[in-house]
Design a protein around this motif. Structure first.
Motif, PDB file in Angstrom:
ATOM      1  N   SER A  90      -0.098  -6.223  -0.234  1.00 19.36           N
ATOM      2  CA  SER A  90      -1.022  -5.552   0.285  1.00 19.36           C
ATOM      3  C   SER A  90      -1.126  -4.426  -1.181  1.00 19.36           C
ATOM      4  O   SER A  90      -1.053  -4.055  -2.033  1.00 19.36           O
ATOM      5  N   VAL A  91      -3.491  -4.961  -0.864  1.00 19.64           N
ATOM      6  CA  VAL A  91      -3.988  -4.319  -2.159  1.00 19.64           C
ATOM      7  C   VAL A  91      -4.949  -3.560  -1.501  1.00 19.64           C
ATOM      8  O   VAL A  91      -5.078  -3.845  -0.723  1.00 19.64           O
ATOM      9  N   THR A  92      -4.900  -2.442  -1.865  1.00 21.16           N
ATOM     10  CA  THR A  92      -6.427  -1.175  -1.345  1.00 21.16           C
ATOM     11  C   THR A  92      -7.435  -1.418  -2.701  1.00 21.16           C
ATOM     12  O   THR A  92      -7.293  -1.357  -3.741  1.00 21.16           O
ATOM     13  N   ILE A  93      -8.960  -1.912  -1.785  1.00 21.59           N
ATOM     14  CA  ILE A  93      -9.511  -2.147  -3.222  1.00 21.59           C
ATOM     15  C   ILE A  93     -10.921  -1.200  -1.783  1.00 21.59           C
ATOM     16  O   ILE A  93     -11.201  -1.237  -0.824  1.00 21.59           O
ATOM     17  N   ASN A  94     -11.334  -0.774  -3.109  1.00 27.98           N
ATOM     18  CA  ASN A  94     -12.872   0.123  -2.399  1.00 27.98           C
ATOM     19  C   ASN A  94     -14.467  -0.554  -2.603  1.00 27.98           C
ATOM     20  O   ASN A  94     -14.423  -1.128  -3.446  1.00 27.98           O
ATOM     21  N   VAL A  95     -14.544  -0.797  -1.205  1.00 26.71           N
ATOM     22  CA  VAL A  95     -15.224  -1.710  -1.100  1.00 26.71           C
ATOM     23  C   VAL A  95     -16.768  -0.757  -0.524  1.00 26.71           C
ATOM     24  O   VAL A  95     -16.517  -0.178   0.745  1.00 26.71           O
ATOM     25  N   ASN A  96     -17.995  -1.097  -0.337  1.00 26.81           N
ATOM     26  CA  ASN A  96     -19.350  -0.150  -0.183  1.00 26.81           C
ATOM     27  C   ASN A  96     -18.397   1.160   0.484  1.00 26.81           C
ATOM     28  O   ASN A  96     -19.212   1.945   0.998  1.00 26.81           O
ATOM     29  N   GLY A  97     -18.219   2.014  -0.310  1.00 26.92           N
ATOM     30  CA  GLY A  97     -17.868   3.554  -1.078  1.00 26.92           C
ATOM     31  C   GLY A  97     -16.402   3.359   0.660  1.00 26.92           C
ATOM     32  O   GLY A  97     -15.878   4.655   0.540  1.00 26.92           O
ATOM     33  N   THR A  98     -14.991   2.622   0.813  1.00 32.59           N
ATOM     34  CA  THR A  98     -14.471   2.438   1.317  1.00 32.59           C
ATOM     35  C   THR A  98     -13.429   2.392   0.916  1.00 32.59           C
ATOM     36  O   THR A  98     -13.316   0.956   0.790  1.00 32.59           O
ATOM     37  N   PRO A  99     -11.959   3.036   1.321  1.00 35.99           N
ATOM     38  CA  PRO A  99     -10.761   2.603   0.602  1.00 35.99           C
ATOM     39  C   PRO A  99     -11.083   1.808   1.729  1.00 35.99           C
ATOM     40  O   PRO A  99     -10.935   2.021   3.182  1.00 35.99           O
ATOM     41  N   ARG A 100      -9.950  -0.377   1.855  1.00 38.17           N
ATOM     42  CA  ARG A 100      -9.077  -0.832   2.615  1.00 38.17           C
ATOM     43  C   ARG A 100      -8.277  -1.399   2.033  1.00 38.17           C
ATOM     44  O   ARG A 100      -8.431  -2.742   0.777  1.00 38.17           O
ATOM     45  N   GLU A 101      -7.448  -1.926   3.118  1.00 43.26           N
ATOM     46  CA  GLU A 101      -6.491  -2.145   2.588  1.00 43.26           C
ATOM     47  C   GLU A 101      -6.299  -3.565   3.222  1.00 43.26           C
ATOM     48  O   GLU A 101      -6.739  -4.332   4.409  1.00 43.26           O
ATOM     49  N   VAL A 102      -5.554  -4.756   2.178  1.00 43.02           N
ATOM     50  CA  VAL A 102      -5.950  -6.249   2.485  1.00 43.02           C
ATOM     51  C   VAL A 102      -4.729  -6.683   2.003  1.00 43.02           C
ATOM     52  O   VAL A 102      -4.181  -6.262   0.873  1.00 43.02           O
ATOM     53  N   LEU A 103      -4.283  -7.935   3.358  1.00 43.78           N
ATOM     54  CA  LEU A 103      -2.945  -8.461   2.483  1.00 43.78           C
ATOM     55  C   LEU A 103      -3.215  -9.963   1.864  1.00 43.78           C
ATOM     56  O   LEU A 103      -3.382 -10.720   3.512  1.00 43.78           O
ATOM     57  N   ALA A 104      -3.259  -9.855   1.067  1.00 40.43           N
ATOM     58  CA  ALA A 104      -3.594 -10.844   0.570  1.00 40.43           C
ATOM     59  C   ALA A 104      -2.665 -11.043  -0.847  1.00 40.43           C
ATOM     60  O   ALA A 104      -2.705 -10.512  -1.573  1.00 40.43           O
ATOM     61  N   ASP A 105      -2.695 -12.168  -1.906  1.00 34.78           N
ATOM     62  CA  ASP A 105      -1.377 -12.946  -3.062  1.00 34.78           C
ATOM     63  C   ASP A 105      -2.787 -11.946  -3.157  1.00 34.78           C
ATOM     64  O   ASP A 105      -4.331 -11.943  -3.459  1.00 34.78           O
ATOM     65  N   ALA A 106      -1.817 -11.233  -5.319  1.00 29.48           N
ATOM     66  CA  ALA A 106      -3.083 -10.638  -5.751  1.00 29.48           C
ATOM     67  C   ALA A 106      -3.962 -11.526  -6.029  1.00 29.48           C
ATOM     68  O   ALA A 106      -5.334 -11.263  -6.946  1.00 29.48           O
ATOM     69  N   GLU A 107      -3.538 -13.091  -6.654  1.00 34.82           N
ATOM     70  CA  GLU A 107      -4.946 -13.838  -7.376  1.00 34.82           C
ATOM     71  C   GLU A 107      -5.799 -14.313  -5.838  1.00 34.82           C
ATOM     72  O   GLU A 107      -6.951 -15.115  -6.636  1.00 34.82           O
ATOM     73  N   THR A 108      -6.034 -14.500  -4.856  1.00 30.83           N
ATOM     74  CA  THR A 108      -7.000 -14.800  -4.678  1.00 30.83           C
ATOM     75  C   THR A 108      -8.566 -14.091  -4.751  1.00 30.83           C
ATOM     76  O   THR A 108      -8.248 -12.972  -5.213  1.00 30.83           O
TER      77      THR A 108
END
Lengths: 154, 705
Positions: A2-20
């Motif tokens: 699980s990675v949380t990234i901030n996209v266009n001002g909103t935190p988004r949690e995604v389930l992806a391998d870190a090297e994706t």
């Protein structure tokens, strides 16, 4: 993972391998199709997004490296009712043929103009060395970016 | 009542006569238009909107364009050859004019008036005798449920309000907003991601594939293998990519043809089919005063679409549904039917846009890949994305060409005889033709479906011989096409087909003869041209550039001119370029005059012309498909550089609008003239004649030594 990234001002949690690569997370997990696949190797700029103010090829950066960073995509800079000045300029100058390169180029241009509002023609060409256009729309694209820069300078 | 022979209907109406297949007038105030031609970035859909809005007398904003689909659009073949305005534009022009006439007939009855008493503004029909009614109240499903007659006359140029104007492109706003408009962006519920693993090079067969290891990789749903067709399908796109890379590394291939020399002159050693396409008098004649000979070449070049090809497919209940950016969904369906062994009625294809294709790229092949993979995984939508390496390695290329010119001058310095001989592979291996299936995946199956014999579209349009016939008037001439049918690297239609190399040779040779005659290049051309439209664009380009007769280059900078009428039937283009030669050749400026007959969308024409100029500069200065004996080695942009933002010239375009003449396509008019102009400008600058494209730094240095 699980990675949380901030996209266009909103935190988004995604389930992806870190090297994706971020490109596939944007397109497939977050349904943001504006960043486009062109080469997967950082040559063409079709996948360009902005990370902490810098233009970055999303095909070439792993999503795991982006925790805590601010990511902006083309979808985040304007809407059909309220387009970003660059988007407005691209429409006014009719700066597209197939349009596939457009979103990547607009993000590169935005990163430039945000840090250098009085960018010269030479600055613009220099900033676009990582962006390709195969249809040959270069002259209109340059005119559109200059137009957006001039508009902002007023 | 008509009896006997039906007369020929205009454009694509001839083979698609049902009016409501083309357009419907809706009660909600919109008009649905269904062209069979597709948007490839050339602006055709916008031009068609203008035509329909003009003929119907409605606001352009009311028009809803539906992308081509086999289930509901007319079959307009392939969107290619710069024919869309001529074929689709004219069909919609007459269809819309007839729809207006039918609506007015209904309105006349309702308003108790005659048609002559009626006028229309934005769908509101008003009677001079009083009363009004809208198209939206008049329409129903029956209105256009009839065959076209083309008897309602379209408007004359004098009546135009919209045609000829620069209506903004309807497709640009979504694209600059990043909207999901490309086939690459389509998402289907339950969709899986696939990648094809192609052989290392053409002619190779799968020897051993250790699929077990790859089947265990994270997210892999299947490995599809059918003969030498190999693909991997996964839940997530990056999983498919990783699995495909692994599979490629551990798969063994055998065989492989021998690719030829990278010098296009390998064509001169090949078996040929020879056709004399023009013979007038005795050319050359041994008694001719001054004779000159020169040989010009062009390598294989790549379409190199910025977005590698992509398609989606689903196989459900024995039926296939496909989403593709193919330029010809009906021809594609014919070939898929043969490749898959199912009737055409069991295949539905919808077009969605891709990146610019500039001809026959990987779009049809990836559609076949998707269908084959979908067949292996029924009831599962599959998305296949070609990688950049796939596209560079497997797309059909623009053929290498060699052109040998010989000419002579009489005692007055006029051309007395002219010989043009060309060697090339065929320029069309598009799907949908006879005698075979032109889809890459089908050739690799365990039970392969053979390719059709490569060839050329016939004259007058031509393929490798496109624009080999000079428009100039020569008393004695001979033009011969040497077709090398067997092509080790697959070749197919690439923007302008043979015109790029043929016109490059013609225009370079005109200048070489002009130099021999001591004549100015512009005056020399005019002295041999009777065609008024040709003369007009040459004079206009020269005037735009401020051309001075016999102007000299200065050892570093120079200017040159190039001209052609595409296919000798299409648009007229003349271009002057200015080059600066230092470490490399740079094109600094271009002045271009264009005559497309009646202009539909003025900005659309200029956009195409500017784009064609830039792309052709790139082809002519930089581009060549690189290969060794086994495979294409130029697989990404580092090995196949194209013109960049800091290399584009200042461009000026002048349109000569002739609204009383038929409209002509603008997309392929600049390729030949720009190549010729660059060669001529380099000579003007340096007194060096470069005859082998691309004009790279290496070629320049070799010529300087």
């Amino acid at each position: 993972m699980s990675v949380t990234i901030n996209v266009n001002g909103t935190p988004r949690e995604v389930l992806a391998d870190a090297e994706t690569p971020l490109l596939y997370v944007l397109r497939n997990d977050l349904d943001l199709k504006g960043a486009r696949y062109g080469c997967g190797a950082g040559f063409c700029g079709a996948c360009m997004v902005i990370v902490d103010g810098k233009a970055v090829q999303s095909c070439d950066v792993p999503v795991g490296a982006l925790a805590g960073k601010s990511i902006t995509t083309i979808e985040g800079i304007g809407t059909p009712d309220k387009p970003h000045p660059l988007q407005r300029a691209f429409i006014d100058e009719q700066a597209a043929q197939c349009g596939y390169c457009a979103s990547g180029i607009i993000m590169t241009a935005k990163a430039l103009l945000d840090t250098r509002p009085k960018a010269t023609d030479a600055d613009i060409r220099e900033a676009l060395t990582g962006n390709l256009c195969r249809c040959g729309t270069h002259t209109r694209i340059l005119r559109a970016i200059r137009r957006a820069a001039a508009g902002a300078a007023k | 009542m008509s009896t006997g022979v039906q007369r020929k209907l205009p454009g694509s109406l001839e083979t698609n006569r049902a009016l409501d297949r083309w357009l419907t007038v809706n009660a909600d105030g919109t008009i649905t238009v269904r062209p069979g031609k597709v948007e490839i970035g050339q602006g055709i859909l916008t031009a068609l909107v203008q035509i329909v809005a003009e003929e119907l007398d409605v606001d352009a904003a009311r028009i809803r364009l539906v992308g081509a689909a086999t289930t509901l659009s007319p079959d307009e073949g392939i969107t290619s050859g710069s024919r869309s305005i001529q074929e689709s534009g004219i069909a919609l022009r007459f269809a819309a004019a007839e729809a207006r006439e039918l609506l007015l007939q209904r309105a006349a009855r309702r308003l108790e008036a005659t048609v002559e008493q009626l006028s229309v503004t934005d769908g509101v029909v008003t009677s001079r005798a009083g009363g009004s009614i809208t198209y939206w109240d008049l329409t129903d499903a029956k209105l256009l449920q009839r065959d076209a007659t083309a008897e309602a006359p379209p408007k004359t140029a004098a009546e135009y309000a919209l045609i000829g104007r620069a209506l903004q492109r309807i497709d640009i706003p979504p694209k600059v907003m990043g909207a999901p408009v490309y086939v690459h962006d389509l998402v289907l519920a339950g969709m899986l991601h696939a990648r094809v693993v192609r052989p290392p090079g053409p002619g190779m067969r799968l020897a051993a594939a250790e699929v077990d290891e790859v089947q265990q990789m994270p997210g892999v749903a299947a490995v599809v293998r059918d003969g030498s067709f190999l693909a991997v399908v996964a839940q997530r796109e990056e999983q498919a990519i990783r699995a495909a890379r692994r599979l490629a590394r551990i798969t063994q291939w055998e065989g492989g043809g021998t690719l030829p020399s990278s010098d296009p002159r390998y064509l001169l050693e090949c078996e040929t089919e020879d056709e004399v396409i023009s013979e007038k008098g005795n050319a050359p004649d041994s008694s001719d005063a001054k004779t000159l000979a020169a040989e010009y070449t062009r390598p294989h070049i790549a379409h190199a679409s910025l977005g590698p090809s992509c398609a989606l497919a689903e196989f459900r209940g024995g039926r296939y549904t496909l989403w593709t950016h193919s330029q010809g969904i009906f021809p594609l369906r014919r070939d898929l039917s043969a490749a898959l062994g199912v009737p055409e009625e069991d295949i539905e294809i919808a077009h969605m846009e891709g990146a610019g294709c500039y001809g026959h790229n990987g779009a049809d092949d990836v559609a076949c890949d998707a269908a084959l993979i979908a067949r292996a995984m029924p009831d599962t939508p599959v998305r296949v994305q070609w990688t950049r390496e796939d596209e560079f390695g497997w797309e059909p290329y623009g053929s290498a060409m060699v052109v040998r010119m010989r000419g002579s001058l009489d005692e007055h310095g006029r051309i007395a005889s002219w010989v043009h001989e060309l060697w090339s592979h065929g320029h069309s291996t598009r799907p949908g033709g006879k005698g075979g299936v032109n889809l890459l995946g089908a050739w690799h199956l365990a039970q392969p479906v053979a390719a059709a014999r490569p060839g050329n579209p016939p004259l007058p349009a031509g393929g490798s011989h496109r624009n080999a016939l000079p428009l100039y008037a020569f008393a004695r001439q001979r033009v011969v096409n040497h077709l090398v049918r067997s092509a080790p690297l697959r070749c197919s239609a690439m923007r302008s087909l043979g015109a790029h190399a043929n016109v490059f040779a013609i225009e370079s040779f005109m200048d070489e003869l002009a130099t021999c005659a001591g004549a100015d290049p512009v005056e020399f051309r005019l002295a041999h041209l009777e065609d008024e439209r040709a003369r007009a664009v040459i004079e206009k380009a020269a005037s735009l550039a401020g051309w001075r007769p016999n102007e000299e280059g200065d050892g570093e900078r120079g200017r040159g001119i190039g001209f052609a009428s595409y296919k000798n039937l299409g648009c007229y283009v003349a271009v002057v370029v200015e080059v600066a030669v230092a470490e490399t050749v740079r094109v600094e400026r271009a002045w271009c005059a264009v005559d497309v007959g009646q202009v539909i969308n003025s900005d659309g024409v200029i956009n195409q012309v500017e784009g064609g100029i830039v792309q052709t500069i790139s082809w002519t200065l930089k581009e060549r498909v690189a290969y060794d004996r086994q495979t294409v080695t130029s697989r990404n942009w580092d090995a196949y550089p194209i013109l960049t933002f800091d290399e584009v010239p200042l461009i000026e375009v002048a349109l000569i609008d002739r609204p009383e003449l038929p409209p002509l396509g603008a997309g392929e008019g600049t390729q030949g003239p720009v190549a010729g102009a660059i060669g001529n400008a380099i000579y003007n600058a340096m007194k060096i004649r470069l005859r082998d494209m691309p004009f790279t730094r290496e070629r320049l240095i070799a010529a300087l030594v």
